[in-house]
Write a protein that holds these residues in place. Sequence first.
Motif, PDB file in Angstrom:
ATOM      1  N   VAL A  40       0.793  -1.292  -0.070  1.00  0.00           N
ATOM      2  CA  VAL A  40      -0.021   0.046  -0.183  1.00  0.00           C
ATOM      3  C   VAL A  40       0.823   1.111  -0.038  1.00  0.00           C
ATOM      4  O   VAL A  40       1.841   1.280   0.588  1.00  0.00           O
ATOM      5  CB  VAL A  40      -0.955  -0.130   1.288  1.00  0.00           C
ATOM      6  CG1 VAL A  40      -2.063  -1.291   1.202  1.00  0.00           C
ATOM      7  CG2 VAL A  40      -0.151  -0.033   2.575  1.00  0.00           C
ATOM      8  N   PRO A  41       0.347   2.209  -0.690  1.00  0.00           N
ATOM      9  CA  PRO A  41       1.198   3.593  -0.718  1.00  0.00           C
ATOM     10  C   PRO A  41       1.233   4.610   0.467  1.00  0.00           C
ATOM     11  O   PRO A  41       0.153   4.411   1.283  1.00  0.00           O
ATOM     12  CB  PRO A  41       0.798   4.339  -2.053  1.00  0.00           C
ATOM     13  CG  PRO A  41      -0.884   3.875  -1.859  1.00  0.00           C
ATOM     14  CD  PRO A  41      -0.828   2.464  -1.405  1.00  0.00           C
ATOM     15  N   THR A  42       2.040   5.193   0.703  1.00  0.00           N
ATOM     16  CA  THR A  42       1.862   6.023   1.689  1.00  0.00           C
ATOM     17  C   THR A  42       2.502   7.416   1.364  1.00  0.00           C
ATOM     18  O   THR A  42       3.536   7.530   0.486  1.00  0.00           O
ATOM     19  CB  THR A  42       2.707   5.590   3.119  1.00  0.00           C
ATOM     20  OG1 THR A  42       2.303   6.701   4.097  1.00  0.00           O
ATOM     21  CG2 THR A  42       4.244   5.684   3.155  1.00  0.00           C
ATOM     22  N   ALA A  74       5.456  -5.057 -10.480  1.00  0.00           N
ATOM     23  CA  ALA A  74       6.211  -4.251 -11.177  1.00  0.00           C
ATOM     24  C   ALA A  74       5.285  -3.114 -11.433  1.00  0.00           C
ATOM     25  O   ALA A  74       5.118  -2.869 -12.575  1.00  0.00           O
ATOM     26  CB  ALA A  74       6.934  -4.909 -12.431  1.00  0.00           C
ATOM     27  N   VAL A  75       4.801  -2.448 -10.463  1.00  0.00           N
ATOM     28  CA  VAL A  75       3.988  -1.291 -10.457  1.00  0.00           C
ATOM     29  C   VAL A  75       4.644   0.010 -10.135  1.00  0.00           C
ATOM     30  O   VAL A  75       5.168  -0.047  -8.939  1.00  0.00           O
ATOM     31  CB  VAL A  75       2.618  -1.410  -9.884  1.00  0.00           C
ATOM     32  CG1 VAL A  75       1.764  -0.294 -10.002  1.00  0.00           C
ATOM     33  CG2 VAL A  75       2.143  -2.795 -10.344  1.00  0.00           C
ATOM     34  N   ASP A  98       1.158   4.791 -10.056  1.00  0.00           N
ATOM     35  CA  ASP A  98       0.112   4.016 -10.559  1.00  0.00           C
ATOM     36  C   ASP A  98      -0.649   3.244  -9.528  1.00  0.00           C
ATOM     37  O   ASP A  98      -1.703   2.643  -9.727  1.00  0.00           O
ATOM     38  CB  ASP A  98       0.615   3.012 -11.750  1.00  0.00           C
ATOM     39  CG  ASP A  98       1.133   3.751 -12.782  1.00  0.00           C
ATOM     40  OD1 ASP A  98       0.655   5.088 -13.120  1.00  0.00           O
ATOM     41  OD2 ASP A  98       2.095   3.122 -13.604  1.00  0.00           O
ATOM     42  N   LEU A  99      -0.256   3.311  -8.126  1.00  0.00           N
ATOM     43  CA  LEU A  99      -0.911   2.601  -7.271  1.00  0.00           C
ATOM     44  C   LEU A  99      -2.322   3.314  -6.913  1.00  0.00           C
ATOM     45  O   LEU A  99      -2.347   4.634  -6.643  1.00  0.00           O
ATOM     46  CB  LEU A  99       0.059   2.682  -5.977  1.00  0.00           C
ATOM     47  CG  LEU A  99       1.043   1.662  -6.016  1.00  0.00           C
ATOM     48  CD1 LEU A  99       2.241   1.916  -4.875  1.00  0.00           C
ATOM     49  CD2 LEU A  99       0.718   0.236  -6.299  1.00  0.00           C
ATOM     50  N   VAL A 109      -8.948  -1.169  -2.301  1.00  0.00           N
ATOM     51  CA  VAL A 109      -8.468  -0.795  -3.513  1.00  0.00           C
ATOM     52  C   VAL A 109      -6.987   0.008  -3.272  1.00  0.00           C
ATOM     53  O   VAL A 109      -6.280   0.626  -3.935  1.00  0.00           O
ATOM     54  CB  VAL A 109      -9.107   0.049  -4.386  1.00  0.00           C
ATOM     55  CG1 VAL A 109     -10.329  -0.885  -4.994  1.00  0.00           C
ATOM     56  CG2 VAL A 109      -9.849   1.105  -4.014  1.00  0.00           C
ATOM     57  N   ARG A 110      -6.395  -0.382  -1.781  1.00  0.00           N
ATOM     58  CA  ARG A 110      -5.208   0.379  -1.660  1.00  0.00           C
ATOM     59  C   ARG A 110      -3.877  -0.515  -2.301  1.00  0.00           C
ATOM     60  O   ARG A 110      -4.020  -1.768  -1.901  1.00  0.00           O
ATOM     61  CB  ARG A 110      -4.828   0.435  -0.426  1.00  0.00           C
ATOM     62  CG  ARG A 110      -5.783   1.264   0.482  1.00  0.00           C
ATOM     63  CD  ARG A 110      -6.091   0.944   1.965  1.00  0.00           C
ATOM     64  NE  ARG A 110      -4.650   1.423   2.563  1.00  0.00           N
ATOM     65  CZ  ARG A 110      -4.111   1.012   3.662  1.00  0.00           C
ATOM     66  NH1 ARG A 110      -4.486   0.052   4.141  1.00  0.00           N
ATOM     67  NH2 ARG A 110      -3.136   1.625   3.861  1.00  0.00           N
TER      68      ARG A 110
END
Length: 820
Positions: free
Chosen positions: A640-642, A682-683, A687-688, A699-700
């Motif tokens: 997950v992004p931060t 490989a994202v 694009d996350l 959808v994280r």
Amino acid sequence: MSKNEITITIDGVECRTTEGEYILNAARANGIFIPAICYLTRCSPTLACRICLVEADGKRVYSCNAKAKEGMVVVTQTEEILEERRAIMEVYDVNHPLQCGVCDQHGECELQNYTLELGVDTQHYAIADTMRETKNWSSVLHYDAGLCIVCERCVTVCKDMIGDSAIKTGPRGGEKVDKEYKETMPKDAYAMWNKLQKSIIVPSNGTEHTDCSDCGECTAVCPVGALTERDFVYKANPWELKEIPATCAHCSSGCHLYYETRFTSIDNPEEMIFRVKNEWNYQSLCGAGRFGYDFENRGVTKDEAAFDRAVDALNKAETIRFSSMISNEEALMLQTLKEQRGVKLYNPEVRPFQRFLQAYAKASGRSLYGADYKEIMEEADFVVSIGASLRNDNPNARYAFNNVQKMNKGAGLYFHPVGDTLIPTFGKSVECVTHKPGQEEKALYLVLDLFADREKLPDYLQDYLDAYHEIRKRTVTEKVMKEVVEIVKDEESGEEKEVKKKVPEMVEKEVEYDHNLLAEELGLDSVAFADNFEKMMKKKESFALIVGEDLYGHPRWENLARLVALAEKYCGMKTVMIPPKSNALGVALICDLDDEAEGFTVGYNQPGDFRLSALGDGDLDMPAMNQQEGTMTTMNKRVVPTNAALEYGGYELNDLMNALNLGRRLTIDWTAELPVDKGFQAVAFDDLTDGFLNDGTEVRGYALTPVKGRASTAKAKEADGTVLEGEIAYRCNPQRQFNDFTDKAHQIFEAFALYAAPAKAEALGEKVEVIFDRGSLTLPVVADERMEGEIVAISDFKAEADVYGLFGESRYVNVTLKKV
């Protein structure tokens, strides 16, 4: 607990949902609006507000409590329904303080929103107001009863999700509603008004202070300004604040949150975090996530001389010792240093977990445990926890265990050597097994014995488990109906005659029963446990297993991992693990960790000969996690992004990598390079995705892909009988403390101390010296009202104390305690 998909019609729109889902949830998942103030998606309905009234197949029902059925036709608005809703909102607005301009909820207040949404522009009702004073329930919770609309969201979330049950409705002492209104206003509005006049929210322990974990979830769900964080009261207007989506880095839950920032003051334009919010319909936050937000490394500039010394240190480093409070990208940088420079990577927090996970993967044929915590909350109706202090180790694991009891009419077995009075309060069908340290293998064998499909078990396991059963005899007392003869005299004729009748009589008899030696050795009464377990199992069909940190550093960790895999396979258990710290799962997958440190050591938020630190106390400053972009790996196996909530003016780890000719342009350029062979994708970072859908779907980022292989056929070993006796210390943090960064936050105050049950704490006095085989610590003694027994808990959240070095890999060690 499988559910069938069905089709219902709401306002002429065909909607797909699951059988038994509440109409309100079905509508929300399909983007259809039905007003509701009291309902929380993951909790039980209270019917406190009643504005979710709809028509279902021509009958008026409350959509928060009425379940969807195949072919059902729902109408959300009729003139009668709208009249009822408007009347209810008018009642809510009666005597509600007209202080919207300064209220901390102004601009995001549901009372404001629904008053406007339902067109309430006149007031037909009136009643004398009642004095309701504001209270500070705890160090972080502020309650303004005058603003409270008694929707009971706070009560519900505290009971059904958090498990504290720390608040309830209490008497308000308001004026009675004039009975004449009963004839002139809609019935639901009248009933709700009566309730509103009678009630306020009060601590459930009978005092003016809550006995709770200070998670603050009650403040998050409050639709008005009644429940707020003490530190936020009158500090900022909600519409002034910027929402920065991020991931909480304190524990391995990796919860979604928003940092809300604004300029510090008129005189200080520097950005400051004022509070944290969460998507409470989909995920709860603990006290560390909500209140431990101000751990940033402030006032840092680029010190070139310190940077050059850091490069020199990395060039001569033999070991890098680091904590789990890093991003996946930083973990990959450290792994690159190992591969390119041959340095050792030492992380005592994660190494035992990594080793355990690898042993589990070998035994199961899958690199990751099979389930996630959301799946458990939605589907399981019997949950077993082994090796975790649920109250302290991981809030969301505790929430899942509690939620299964409250929402799924579930049952639970909690195996742990440290007694905890909170866990039994989660439900009537919770059995706590307080065994001795070292008996974790026997606990897992008991799980296999109780839940496994016996016919599918390998012969050696069947034989081993059968050896723990004996047919014994015991004397029981039961009621029988005994026939007796009485002589009865007829009053008219004077004749006597015999009358036979049956009377109850208690008799003793000897019966055979199956005596479970495993249960007995774990400290249970075998007979009572068997009877209770039979009741717990009624109507249960979906089972889950939570595995905690006690197993990872256990002397028999490899066999325990094999037993967990066997339980998952033969008991049909949805199995989850609790990674021990922050980004432990990400580190365990990305880094090739070593068992020991040696030579010149660079510490990253850890002790070392040269220290990189985001705490502002090292040889070179680094950004804290609320000042970084990157990704984390959650215990739900998602990447997950931060995002950075605050600016940082110093150097980052990627700058050091560039100085060593190993870096990338930006830290987030490493995101797409995370190892695909370990389950990453490989994202690119940009694009996350981030957030949740209306139906609660997360959808994280993305879910890790388990790497599959051939499961080992090696047999599980018999349980070792070695247990720890004597004076025992347990490495365990108090609630809300996880690391130096939570300790830095000004609203997290739990002490670095020895925690003990009240009687034990009283016997120890105010301060003790804890003597280990490898050294000693002098600590204050704190009584933990929830703890039971003689084992004491030692905090580990201060890195400089090197508690891991004192304990070694195990969480339990023998110690000597001396009063100071």
